[in-house]
Design an enzyme around this catalytic site. Structure first.
Site, PDB file in Angstrom:
ATOM      1  N   ILE A  24       0.832  -1.198   0.000  1.00 53.09           N
ATOM      2  CA  ILE A  24       0.000   0.000   0.000  1.00 53.09           C
ATOM      3  C   ILE A  24       0.869   1.253   0.000  1.00 53.09           C
ATOM      4  O   ILE A  24       0.547   2.258  -0.643  1.00 53.09           O
ATOM      5  CB  ILE A  24      -0.947  -0.003   1.209  1.00 53.09           C
ATOM      6  CG1 ILE A  24      -1.943  -1.165   1.109  1.00 53.09           C
ATOM      7  CG2 ILE A  24      -1.698   1.320   1.322  1.00 53.09           C
ATOM      8  CD1 ILE A  24      -2.778  -1.372   2.361  1.00 53.09           C
ATOM      9  N   ASP A  43      12.329   3.398   4.012  1.00 57.99           N
ATOM     10  CA  ASP A  43      11.985   2.011   4.309  1.00 57.99           C
ATOM     11  C   ASP A  43      13.220   1.340   4.898  1.00 57.99           C
ATOM     12  O   ASP A  43      14.352   1.728   4.576  1.00 57.99           O
ATOM     13  CB  ASP A  43      11.547   1.278   3.035  1.00 57.99           C
ATOM     14  CG  ASP A  43      10.767  -0.009   3.339  1.00 57.99           C
ATOM     15  OD1 ASP A  43       9.529   0.019   3.229  1.00 57.99           O
ATOM     16  OD2 ASP A  43      11.412  -1.025   3.692  1.00 57.99           O
ATOM     17  N   ASP A  65      15.325   2.809   9.991  1.00 56.97           N
ATOM     18  CA  ASP A  65      14.827   1.780  10.904  1.00 56.97           C
ATOM     19  C   ASP A  65      13.928   2.459  11.924  1.00 56.97           C
ATOM     20  O   ASP A  65      14.404   3.199  12.784  1.00 56.97           O
ATOM     21  CB  ASP A  65      15.999   1.084  11.595  1.00 56.97           C
ATOM     22  CG  ASP A  65      15.553  -0.064  12.508  1.00 56.97           C
ATOM     23  OD1 ASP A  65      14.324  -0.277  12.651  1.00 56.97           O
ATOM     24  OD2 ASP A  65      16.427  -0.739  13.077  1.00 56.97           O
ATOM     25  N   VAL A  66      12.609   2.236  11.830  1.00 51.35           N
ATOM     26  CA  VAL A  66      11.692   2.918  12.737  1.00 51.35           C
ATOM     27  C   VAL A  66      11.844   2.437  14.175  1.00 51.35           C
ATOM     28  O   VAL A  66      11.316   3.069  15.095  1.00 51.35           O
ATOM     29  CB  VAL A  66      10.223   2.766  12.289  1.00 51.35           C
ATOM     30  CG1 VAL A  66       9.994   3.404  10.943  1.00 51.35           C
ATOM     31  CG2 VAL A  66       9.788   1.319  12.300  1.00 51.35           C
ATOM     32  N   TYR A 153      -2.238  -7.661  17.111  1.00 48.98           N
ATOM     33  CA  TYR A 153      -2.282  -6.693  16.017  1.00 48.98           C
ATOM     34  C   TYR A 153      -3.398  -5.672  16.255  1.00 48.98           C
ATOM     35  O   TYR A 153      -3.202  -4.463  16.126  1.00 48.98           O
ATOM     36  CB  TYR A 153      -2.502  -7.431  14.705  1.00 48.98           C
ATOM     37  CG  TYR A 153      -2.606  -6.556  13.484  1.00 48.98           C
ATOM     38  CD1 TYR A 153      -1.464  -6.045  12.874  1.00 48.98           C
ATOM     39  CD2 TYR A 153      -3.847  -6.258  12.918  1.00 48.98           C
ATOM     40  CE1 TYR A 153      -1.556  -5.255  11.740  1.00 48.98           C
ATOM     41  CE2 TYR A 153      -3.951  -5.472  11.787  1.00 48.98           C
ATOM     42  CZ  TYR A 153      -2.806  -4.972  11.207  1.00 48.98           C
ATOM     43  OH  TYR A 153      -2.902  -4.189  10.082  1.00 48.98           O
ATOM     44  N   LYS A 157      -3.192  -1.507  16.774  1.00 49.39           N
ATOM     45  CA  LYS A 157      -3.867  -0.546  15.902  1.00 49.39           C
ATOM     46  C   LYS A 157      -4.829   0.331  16.688  1.00 49.39           C
ATOM     47  O   LYS A 157      -4.966   1.532  16.411  1.00 49.39           O
ATOM     48  CB  LYS A 157      -4.600  -1.283  14.775  1.00 49.39           C
ATOM     49  CG  LYS A 157      -3.645  -1.935  13.770  1.00 49.39           C
ATOM     50  CD  LYS A 157      -2.718  -0.918  13.129  1.00 49.39           C
ATOM     51  CE  LYS A 157      -1.862  -1.520  12.037  1.00 49.39           C
ATOM     52  NZ  LYS A 157      -1.010  -0.516  11.348  1.00 49.39           N
ATOM     53  N   VAL A 186      -7.277  -6.019   2.082  1.00 46.12           N
ATOM     54  CA  VAL A 186      -6.664  -5.475   0.871  1.00 46.12           C
ATOM     55  C   VAL A 186      -5.805  -6.549   0.204  1.00 46.12           C
ATOM     56  O   VAL A 186      -5.105  -7.305   0.878  1.00 46.12           O
ATOM     57  CB  VAL A 186      -5.786  -4.247   1.200  1.00 46.12           C
ATOM     58  CG1 VAL A 186      -5.262  -3.604  -0.088  1.00 46.12           C
ATOM     59  CG2 VAL A 186      -6.567  -3.227   2.028  1.00 46.12           C
ATOM     60  N   THR A 188      -2.815  -7.663  -1.010  1.00 45.22           N
ATOM     61  CA  THR A 188      -1.379  -7.400  -0.967  1.00 45.22           C
ATOM     62  C   THR A 188      -0.653  -8.729  -0.759  1.00 45.22           C
ATOM     63  O   THR A 188      -1.276  -9.736  -0.401  1.00 45.22           O
ATOM     64  CB  THR A 188      -1.009  -6.446   0.186  1.00 45.22           C
ATOM     65  OG1 THR A 188      -1.184  -7.138   1.436  1.00 45.22           O
ATOM     66  CG2 THR A 188      -1.861  -5.183   0.174  1.00 45.22           C
TER      67      THR A 188
END
Length: 256
Positions: A24, A43, A65-66, A153, A157, A186, A188
């Site tokens: 996405i 990314d 790197d987040v 998860y 969120k 979605v 993906t």
């Protein structure tokens, strides 16, 4: 100052940063660029960022790197003024809660919740200083509704959405907006396992009011709208792009 209705969806002259450029995210990069933004692709995998950049001429791609706040803050400082920040990086381990390991829990929470927290902390201060900016993060229908195997998860969120609401209150007085886009199911690579199972694939499609899965590009309009002046009075909101999934009560259509 009144809005120019002919231009209010455009992003000309604005610098947009997308964190997480696969799936996405790649479509979002292309959509922002099509609206005139100069897009920087970030990314963890530089090749993913570079691939997305092919659809955003004039932009740039860098690894980040987040999970490393120092890396994020350094990159944010190097990029200069940022008008739009879009956050898509996330992961899921589909298991029932009693089967989760501590390591799996930490991985999902770290990327989805702490990664979002760290990214906003890195980029928002400069927006506050400039008195403007729009941040859009991807949540999920799982922030609202759950099913077995989606608990951790879903919790991350929902947690991200609570951060969005709090940031809207804290950053709003400085002119910075923050919102979420919540996709439904979605098509993906990450959902290929589900789509490969005929019953599972059909059940998910039928749960939406539109009776089908979403395509990745169908998430782009909501993101571009929230990034633009057309959403200048929208903050703290979660836009459901789920084909009506969360509007429907159950999966059975009774005779009428």
């Amino acid at each position: 100052m009144s809005l120019d209705y002919s231009q209010m969806f455009r992003l000309d002259g604005q610098h947009a940063v997308v964190v997480g450029c696969g799936g996405i995210g790649a479509e979002i990069v292309a959509g922002l660029a099509a609206q005139g933004a100069r897009v920087t692709c970030l990314d963890k995998d530089l090749t993913v960022a570079q691939a997305a950049l092919e659809r955003a001429p004039g932009g740039a791609a860098y690894p980040v790197d987040v999970l490393d706040p120092g890396d994020l803050e350094s990159r944010a400082g190097d990029l200069g003024d940022v008008d739009v920040l879009v956050l898509t990086a996330a992961m899921n381990v589909r298991k029932r809660l009693l089967d989760y390991t501590a390591e799996e829990f930490d991985r999902v929470v770290d990327l989805n919740l702490r990664g979002t927290f760290s990214a906003v902390r890195a980029f928002a201060p400069a927006m506050v200083e400039r008195g403007r900016g729009s941040i859009v993060t991807l949540t999920s229908i799982r922030a609202v509704v759950v099913e077995p195997g989606q608990g951790v998860y879903a919790a991350t969120k929902a947690g991200v959405m609570q951060l969005v609401r709090t940031w809207s209150a804290e950053l709003g007085p400085a002119g910075v907006r923050i919102n979420a886009v919540a996709p439904g199911v979605v098509e993906t690579p990450l959902t290929q396992q589900i789509r490969d199972d005929e019953q599972w694939d059909r059940a998910y499609a039928q749960k939406a009011a539109l009776g089908r899965w979403a395509r990745p590009e169908e998430m782009v309009g909501a993101v571009c709208w929230l990034a633009s002046d057309a959403a200048s009075f929208v903050t703290g909101s979660q836009v459901m792009v789920d084909g009506g999934w969360t509007a429907i009560d159950g999966r059975f259509t009774p005779p009428t």
